[in-house]
Design a protein around this motif. Structure first.
Motif, PDB file in Angstrom:
ATOM      1  N   THR B  17       1.083  -0.970  -0.386  1.00 17.88           N
ATOM      2  CA  THR B  17      -0.105  -0.026   0.024  1.00 17.88           C
ATOM      3  C   THR B  17       1.040   0.870  -0.394  1.00 17.88           C
ATOM      4  OG1 THR B  17       0.032   0.372   2.153  1.00 17.88           O
ATOM      5  CG2 THR B  17      -2.126  -0.952   1.439  1.00 17.88           C
ATOM      6  N   ASP B  18       0.704   2.411  -0.549  1.00 14.99           N
ATOM      7  CA  ASP B  18       0.717   3.627  -0.302  1.00 14.99           C
ATOM      8  C   ASP B  18       1.590   3.839   1.235  1.00 14.99           C
ATOM      9  OD1 ASP B  18      -1.058   4.142   0.800  1.00 14.99           O
ATOM     10  OD2 ASP B  18      -1.927   5.429  -0.543  1.00 14.99           O
ATOM     11  N   THR B  19       1.007   3.506   2.629  1.00 13.78           N
ATOM     12  CA  THR B  19       1.676   3.689   3.949  1.00 13.78           C
ATOM     13  C   THR B  19       3.157   2.260   3.574  1.00 13.78           C
ATOM     14  OG1 THR B  19       0.410   4.628   4.484  1.00 13.78           O
ATOM     15  CG2 THR B  19       0.928   3.537   6.076  1.00 13.78           C
ATOM     16  N   GLY B  20       2.810   1.228   3.359  1.00  7.58           N
ATOM     17  CA  GLY B  20       3.780   0.126   3.115  1.00  7.58           C
ATOM     18  C   GLY B  20       4.584   0.716   2.244  1.00  7.58           C
ATOM     19  N   ARG B  21       5.173   1.868   1.286  1.00  6.25           N
ATOM     20  CA  ARG B  21       5.837   2.344   1.225  1.00  6.25           C
ATOM     21  C   ARG B  21       7.059   3.121   1.338  1.00  6.25           C
ATOM     22  NH1 ARG B  21       2.839   1.436  -3.438  1.00  6.25           N
ATOM     23  NH2 ARG B  21       2.230   4.232  -3.979  1.00  6.25           N
ATOM     24  N   MET B  22       5.546   3.755   1.896  1.00  4.72           N
ATOM     25  CA  MET B  22       6.411   5.470   2.860  1.00  4.72           C
ATOM     26  C   MET B  22       7.587   4.309   4.147  1.00  4.72           C
ATOM     27  SD  MET B  22       4.050   8.191   4.642  1.00  4.72           S
ATOM     28  CE  MET B  22       3.750   7.508   6.364  1.00  4.72           C
ATOM     29  N   ALA B  25      10.229   3.257   3.140  1.00  3.72           N
ATOM     30  CA  ALA B  25      11.498   3.513   2.498  1.00  3.72           C
ATOM     31  C   ALA B  25      12.065   4.893   3.473  1.00  3.72           C
ATOM     32  CB  ALA B  25      10.262   5.600   1.552  1.00  3.72           C
ATOM     33  N   ARG B  26      11.014   4.648   5.013  1.00  3.21           N
ATOM     34  CA  ARG B  26      11.422   5.573   5.667  1.00  3.21           C
ATOM     35  C   ARG B  26      12.862   5.609   6.390  1.00  3.21           C
ATOM     36  NH1 ARG B  26       7.304   5.593  10.565  1.00  3.21           N
ATOM     37  NH2 ARG B  26       5.786   6.644   8.457  1.00  3.21           N
ATOM     38  N   GLY B  27      12.776   3.918   6.129  1.00  4.17           N
ATOM     39  CA  GLY B  27      13.610   2.958   6.378  1.00  4.17           C
ATOM     40  C   GLY B  27      13.959   3.025   8.424  1.00  4.17           C
ATOM     41  N   ASP B  28      12.746   3.157   9.049  1.00  5.49           N
ATOM     42  CA  ASP B  28      13.484   3.112   9.818  1.00  5.49           C
ATOM     43  C   ASP B  28      12.422   2.040  10.501  1.00  5.49           C
ATOM     44  OD1 ASP B  28      10.271   3.166   9.884  1.00  5.49           O
ATOM     45  OD2 ASP B  28      10.787   5.366  11.237  1.00  5.49           O
ATOM     46  N   GLY B  29      12.249   1.103  10.213  1.00  2.00           N
ATOM     47  CA  GLY B  29      12.474  -0.657  10.998  1.00  2.00           C
ATOM     48  C   GLY B  29      10.603  -0.358  11.150  1.00  2.00           C
ATOM     49  N   SER B  30      10.120   0.885  11.008  1.00  2.00           N
ATOM     50  CA  SER B  30       8.211   0.635  10.946  1.00  2.00           C
ATOM     51  C   SER B  30       7.246  -0.022  10.220  1.00  2.00           C
ATOM     52  CB  SER B  30       8.238   2.138  10.826  1.00  2.00           C
ATOM     53  OG  SER B  30       7.814   2.913   9.984  1.00  2.00           O
ATOM     54  N   PHE B  31       8.449  -0.539   9.403  1.00  2.00           N
ATOM     55  CA  PHE B  31       8.084  -1.606   7.528  1.00  2.00           C
ATOM     56  C   PHE B  31       7.694  -2.823   8.611  1.00  2.00           C
ATOM     57  CE2 PHE B  31       7.204  -4.462   4.589  1.00  2.00           C
ATOM     58  CZ  PHE B  31       6.328  -4.259   4.292  1.00  2.00           C
ATOM     59  N   LYS B  32       6.780  -3.412   9.465  1.00  2.00           N
ATOM     60  CA  LYS B  32       7.044  -4.344   9.809  1.00  2.00           C
ATOM     61  C   LYS B  32       5.875  -5.647   9.964  1.00  2.00           C
ATOM     62  CE  LYS B  32       9.665  -7.488  12.725  1.00  2.00           C
ATOM     63  NZ  LYS B  32      10.408  -8.399  14.627  1.00  2.00           N
ATOM     64  N   ILE B  33       5.379  -6.236   8.597  1.00  2.00           N
ATOM     65  CA  ILE B  33       4.224  -7.160   9.410  1.00  2.00           C
ATOM     66  C   ILE B  33       4.091  -8.084  10.354  1.00  2.00           C
ATOM     67  CG2 ILE B  33       2.971  -9.076   7.937  1.00  2.00           C
ATOM     68  CD1 ILE B  33       3.831  -7.220   5.165  1.00  2.00           C
ATOM     69  N   VAL B  34       3.047  -8.368  10.925  1.00  2.00           N
ATOM     70  CA  VAL B  34       3.409  -9.059  11.597  1.00  2.00           C
ATOM     71  C   VAL B  34       2.154  -9.897  12.260  1.00  2.00           C
ATOM     72  CG1 VAL B  34       5.097  -7.248  13.279  1.00  2.00           C
ATOM     73  CG2 VAL B  34       1.843  -6.934  13.631  1.00  2.00           C
ATOM     74  N   LYS B  35       0.950  -9.314  11.167  1.00  2.00           N
ATOM     75  CA  LYS B  35      -0.537 -10.005  11.653  1.00  2.00           C
ATOM     76  C   LYS B  35      -1.021  -9.403  10.280  1.00  2.00           C
ATOM     77  CE  LYS B  35      -1.974  -6.516  14.322  1.00  2.00           C
ATOM     78  NZ  LYS B  35      -2.687  -6.001  15.664  1.00  2.00           N
ATOM     79  N   PHE B  36      -2.060 -10.268  10.059  1.00  2.00           N
ATOM     80  CA  PHE B  36      -2.964 -10.898   8.904  1.00  2.00           C
ATOM     81  C   PHE B  36      -4.157 -10.036   9.342  1.00  2.00           C
ATOM     82  CE2 PHE B  36      -5.057 -14.800   7.642  1.00  2.00           C
ATOM     83  CZ  PHE B  36      -4.670 -15.947   8.997  1.00  2.00           C
ATOM     84  N   ALA B  37      -5.227  -9.601   8.503  1.00  2.00           N
ATOM     85  CA  ALA B  37      -6.483  -9.948   8.628  1.00  2.00           C
ATOM     86  C   ALA B  37      -7.240 -10.343   7.070  1.00  2.00           C
ATOM     87  CB  ALA B  37      -7.597  -8.668   9.243  1.00  2.00           C
ATOM     88  N   LEU B  38      -8.136 -11.043   7.447  1.00  2.00           N
ATOM     89  CA  LEU B  38      -9.005 -11.329   6.042  1.00  2.00           C
ATOM     90  C   LEU B  38     -10.303 -10.246   5.276  1.00  2.00           C
ATOM     91  CD1 LEU B  38      -9.480 -15.178   6.285  1.00  2.00           C
ATOM     92  CD2 LEU B  38      -7.437 -13.431   4.739  1.00  2.00           C
ATOM     93  N   GLY B  39     -10.359  -9.921   4.639  1.00  2.00           N
ATOM     94  CA  GLY B  39     -11.827  -8.710   4.028  1.00  2.00           C
ATOM     95  C   GLY B  39     -12.948  -9.614   2.710  1.00  2.00           C
ATOM     96  N   ASP B  40     -13.225  -8.823   2.891  1.00  2.00           N
ATOM     97  CA  ASP B  40     -15.019  -9.294   2.017  1.00  2.00           C
ATOM     98  C   ASP B  40     -15.919  -7.831   1.724  1.00  2.00           C
ATOM     99  OD1 ASP B  40     -16.426  -8.815   4.048  1.00  2.00           O
ATOM    100  OD2 ASP B  40     -17.221 -10.062   4.279  1.00  2.00           O
ATOM    101  N   ASP B  41     -14.610  -7.160   1.223  1.00  2.00           N
ATOM    102  CA  ASP B  41     -15.610  -5.357   0.928  1.00  2.00           C
ATOM    103  C   ASP B  41     -16.186  -5.963  -0.537  1.00  2.00           C
ATOM    104  OD1 ASP B  41     -13.595  -4.910   2.665  1.00  2.00           O
ATOM    105  OD2 ASP B  41     -12.011  -3.683   0.994  1.00  2.00           O
ATOM    106  N   GLU B  42     -16.175  -7.068  -1.178  1.00  2.00           N
ATOM    107  CA  GLU B  42     -17.602  -6.912  -2.519  1.00  2.00           C
ATOM    108  C   GLU B  42     -18.645  -7.477  -2.244  1.00  2.00           C
ATOM    109  OE1 GLU B  42     -13.687  -7.957  -2.527  1.00  2.00           O
ATOM    110  OE2 GLU B  42     -12.632  -6.976  -4.389  1.00  2.00           O
TER     111      GLU B  42
END
Lengths: 370, 309
Positions: B17-22, B25-42
């Motif tokens: 996502t744009d936030t993920g890329r941000m 890019a920040r390079g401060d370790g804030s990009f760390k995927i630790v969990k998931f969720a499932l969606g059903d928007d459609e």
């Protein structure tokens, strides 16, 4: 407690590295044919190299394909007779040599050397391919540069009657690693099919015998640069690799049958123009290194069986159930990967809804490429 | 002998996502995927036809044929409705979040359907009372939130008349933490008594600030609904869980500048209908999104930031 997230455990992550290859065929007509005269070729005021595009370069649709330049070493036999852009040709040679070959123990720039016989390559053609096409590196063993090697030149295509290919046939298992710019392989000359009918174009080559193919250049895989010896256009008598019977080539219009020695009196730009008219085809495979993290989203039988979708409820009652004992059902269309503070960092979509109920368990493998 | 069904293991390509890329890019370790969720928007669960005469295999035929959109890279546009894990399978009712506009006049929206947030003193004075001298519904004081009693209240529980509100809501279904998202350029969250400024958890690339408010630790905002009667002051008809109450303080930029009003706003004459003298008001329409972190349900509350021109 109800929850909408599930944490990854240490064994839910895997890292992989994949090499992707794309075939890059470049037809000579872009370089030297009709298209070339319509703005595909960019020249510069400094005149040190020429850029080739796949479309008129003033258009935003144009893609840079490769550059072309020539140079010679100060120790070259032709150095004393160079009358045009002598300094620039030497500067180009030295710049490329210091980048691709490096320095000796005294700090002097080393010459390009053919690793098969340790002979120096002092008069060379440089073909740096654009990063746009080579990506991370050129795939070893995939390079083919085909040149028209007929002795005489005319703008009617007859220069391509006799052709030779430069191939790195041993690249996949016979490359070298002593360059500061990464790995490189040898480009060997072999007669094209059309030239085979004339008995071949390379001196000493026995058609079908790879061991008799002359070494004519180097290909630097990570740098994406081909360094071709000027001897490609000279016959054996003139110190080249072509058959004497074929004769030293006339590179371009009004160049005379002097082969690559024509660079002594021609500018780099004029030489590049002549060389372009000799390029028949270029092809190679590029390589993209894809580093991936695979997240195993393990959905247990009791996980994610309900939904917070507003249509899931009617006056708080679950639509897909009639009575409490009915099995809850939900449908997955999206996987979201989250940070610890619940910020959505990546999204993956399914191609169609996936039914989830307490009777099944699903593992969704989500790959994130870097 | 047939092949085994190997459809249980599915490979999906994810996009950042744009936030993920941000964060990357920040390079401060804030990009760390630790969990998931499932969606059903459609998915539109109204298409679930549990009375289909052809049998249960046909109940979800329309749902299974739902076309799924490609991934959005805007973090705010994806995963709007999440799937929920609840250890019990015998639930027939799930809790919802509902705007409580019936508690008293102080929790009502303005007649335009929005909560109005006056961004400066002049606008506060203008919107404080109507031509009859009565407080205007849904008008919140953005510069001095303590001025006036109007506030926003969200109730949680089973909104059904089939279960008495006297019954206790299953602890599994009681929402204990709320996530509030609002445009950080426009305003920030304050408690209803103006005694507390909520702490921002993070601001994403679209300037959306996220606040987490928990039962027990943020008592100025989140409390249990103790009224278990059929009171007309309650928006939830059945068993009740918790309530979230807050106000909004307008940003300094809105307070001191017209730039955002002129850029992303408009003028609105309908607001001044019951105020005298009629004044031209600059407005920015926005939403405040409230999501139950555990139960996943969410509502979007319409707000208008208002400034007297």
């Amino acid at each position: 407690m109800a929850t909408t997230f599930k944490n990854f455990l240490s064994n839910d992550l895997a890292n992989t590295r994949t090499l992707l290859h794309e075939a890059i065929p470049i037809t000579g007509s872009i370089v030297s044919g009709t298209y070339a005269s319509s703005g595909n070729i960019k020249t510069y005021g400094h005149g040190m190299f020429t850029s080739v595009y796949d479309y008129p370069y003033l258009s935003s649709s144009a893609n840079h394909i490769f550059d072309l330049s020539v140079g010679y070493a100060s120790t070259s036999a032709i150095s004393s007779s160079v009358t045009s852009q002598s300094d620039k040709k030497q500067n180009i040679y030295n710049q490329m040599a210091q980048y691709l070959v490096g320095y000796d123990q005294t700090g002097s720039i080393k010459k390009f050397t053919m690793p098969t016989d340790n002979s120096s390559m002092t008069d060379v053609i440089f073909v740096p391919f654009a990063r746009l096409l080579t990506k991370d590196e050129i795939k070893k063993g995939s390079v083919t540069l085909e040149f028209g090697l007929s002795a005489s030149f005319a703008e009617d295509g007859t220069a391509f009657d006799k052709r030779g290919q430069l191939i790195d046939y041993s690249g996949s298992n016979g490359y070298y690693v002593d360059s500061p710019a990464g790995e490189y392989g040898v480009l060997y000359g072999t007669s094209s099919t059309s030239a085979s009918a004339h008995g071949g174009v390379f001196d000493g080559e026995t058609l079908g015998d790879a061991t008799t193919m002359p070494a004519v250049g180097l290909i630097y895989y990570q740098a994406g640069i081909a360094v071709i010896s000027g001897s490609l256009f000279n016959d054996a008598t003139d110190g080249g690799v072509l058959k004497d019977g074929l004769g030293t080539t006339e590179l371009g219009t009004s160049f005379g049958a002097t082969g690559f020695n024509a660079i002594t009196a021609s500018t780099i730009e004029d030489t590049n123009t002549a060389l372009r008219t000799r390029i028949y085809n270029v092809s190679y495979n590029n390589t993209t290194e894809l580093n991936s993290t695979i997240y195993f989203c393990r959905v247990g039988h009791n996980d994610f069986n309900y939904s917070s979708n507003p249509t899931y409820l009617s006056q708080s009652q679950i639509r897909v159930k009639t009575r409490a004992s009915d099995t809850p059902v939900s449908y997955i269309t999206t996987v979201g990967l989250y940070s610890a503070d619940n910020e959505l960092l990546a999204v993956a979509k399914l191609s169609e809804p996936l039914k989830k109920d307490p009777t099944n368990e699903i593992t969704l493998r989500v790959r994130l490429d870097y | 002998m047939a092949f085994l069904d190997n459809s249980g293991d599915i490979i999906l390509d994810a996009v950042l996502t744009d936030t993920g890329r941000m964060r990357l890019a920040r390079g401060d370790g804030s990009f760390k995927i630790v969990k998931f969720a499932l969606g059903d928007d459609e998915i539109n669960y109204e298409l679930y036809d549990k009375n289909n005469a052809s049998g249960s295999a046909y109940y979800d035929l329309s749902i299974m044929q739902t076309p799924v959109l490609e991934a959005f890279t805007d973090n705010a546009a994806s995963m709007k409705s999440k799937l929920i894990s609840i250890p019990r399978n015998n639930l027939l009712f799930l809790p919802v979040l509902k705007l409580n506009e019936v508690y008293d006049a102080s929790t009502k929206r303005h007649s335009t359907g929005y909560f109005l947030i006056a961004v400066d003193d002049a606008t506060e004075t203008y919107l404080e009372v109507n031509t009859s001298g009565v407080s205007i519904d849904g008008a919140l004081m953005g510069e001095t939130p303590g001025r006036g009693g109007n506030r926003i209240r969200v109730d949680q529980g089973l909104d059904t008349t089939q279960i008495s509100p006297g019954r206790t809501l299953d602890p599994l279904l009681v929402e204990t933490q709320y996530m509030v998202e609002m445009d950080n350029r426009l305003g920030s969250l304050v408690s209803h008594d103006d005694s507390n400024r909520a702490s921002i958890s993070f601001v994403d690339d679209d300037s959306i600030a996220t606040y987490y408010l928990s039962r027990g630790t943020d008592t100025q905002y989140v409390n249990d609904i103790t009224d278990s009667s059929n009171s007309a002051q309650q928006a939830i008809s059945g068993p009740r869980g918790t309530r979230l109450v807050f106000k909004v303080q307008s940003s300094l930029e809105l307070n001191t500048s017209d730039y955002l009003f002129d850029t992303i706003g408009t003028t609105d004459a309908t607001i001044a209908g019951n105020v005298s003298p009629n004044a031209t008001l600059k407005v920015i329409s926005s939403t405040i999104r409230v999501t139950g972190v555990n139960t996943g349900y969410r509502i979007d509350i319409p707000v208008k930031f208002v400034k007297k021109a």
